[in-house]
Scaffold this active site. Structure first.
Site, PDB file in Angstrom:
ATOM      1  N   ASP A  31     -69.992 -37.459 -39.158  1.00  0.00           N
ATOM      2  CA  ASP A  31     -69.903 -36.632 -40.358  1.00  0.00           C
ATOM      3  C   ASP A  31     -69.670 -35.182 -39.934  1.00  0.00           C
ATOM      4  O   ASP A  31     -69.401 -34.905 -38.766  1.00  0.00           O
ATOM      5  CB  ASP A  31     -71.164 -36.777 -41.205  1.00  0.00           C
ATOM      6  N   LYS A  76     -66.723 -44.084 -42.080  1.00  0.00           N
ATOM      7  CA  LYS A  76     -68.027 -43.463 -41.804  1.00  0.00           C
ATOM      8  C   LYS A  76     -69.157 -44.281 -42.426  1.00  0.00           C
ATOM      9  O   LYS A  76     -70.163 -44.574 -41.766  1.00  0.00           O
ATOM     10  CB  LYS A  76     -68.050 -42.029 -42.328  1.00  0.00           C
TER      11      LYS A  76
END
Length: 210
Positions: free
Chosen positions: A138, A120
């Site tokens: 997320d 991420k």
């Protein structure tokens, strides 16, 4: 959800926010890297408060490494998991100095080898610092993608891959920011504000709060 709806969703999001970007405050790829490492399980607001204290003292890998653990900890102690994050940040700075002349690398493989950097975080850096059309999934984006029907998936990697497949090419670079902001301020976890939502007419969520 069909491709026409998906396209219209991003037309709406772009019309409301033509130039979206991260709410983290940064000036360089290195500052963004540190801010994103600090942002894990923390709000952007809390990270910005910490980096406003940290970056005037040290905003390069060499400066931050020389700042040392004690002074770094003092700057970021208001953020959750700050001891682990400080350890990762110093180790990352050391690696950047040793292998990349203090610069932030520009490939996913290199980024993911940095302490405290996962997929991420790497995607955020590639997208926001270097302009690549990646999508960092997320909790907000995972929720929006599943709830709306835009790109449902059982885990973040599945959602990421589906988004990269279904988001129209011309919107792919900014999709990350549009979706995270939408999830943060409109499509909230506990109670989505559907009455304020500009894509409510396109969303396939069955339990709208309108």
């Amino acid at each position: 959800m069909n491709s026409v709806k998906r396209h219209e969703i991003f037309v709406c999001l772009k019309s409301a926010n033509p130039h979206p970007t991260t709410e983290l405050e940064y000036q360089t790829p290195f500052e963004l890297l540190i801010a994103v490492i600090l942002s894990a399980q923390a709000t952007d607001k809390s990270v910005n408060l910490a980096t406003r204290k940290l970056f005037p003292q040290a905003n390069t890998a060499q400066q931050l490494f020389e700042l040392g653990a004690a002074r770094l900890l003092d700057c970021i102690k208001s953020i959750g998991l700050y001891k682990t994050k400080a350890k990762n940040i110093l180790a990352t700075c050391q690696l950047l100095i040793q292998q990349y002349d203090g610069e932030v690398p520009r490939t996913r493989a290199q980024l993911e080898k940095l302490p405290g950097v996962g997929r991420k975080t790497a995607n955020v850096i590639l997208n926001t610092a270097f302009g690549e059309p990646t999508i960092a999934v997320d909790t907000h984006i995972f929720r929006v993608a599943n709830r709306t029907g835009l790109a449902p998936g059982k885990n973040v990697l599945e959602v990421e891959r589906k988004l990269l497949k279904v988001v129209p090419k011309e919107y792919r670079h900014d999709a990350h920011h549009w979706l995270i902001l939408h999830g943060r301020y409109i499509c909230k976890a506990r109670k989505p504000e559907c009455a304020k939502c500009i894509i409510a007419h396109l969303c396939e969520f069955k339990d709208k709060t309108i």
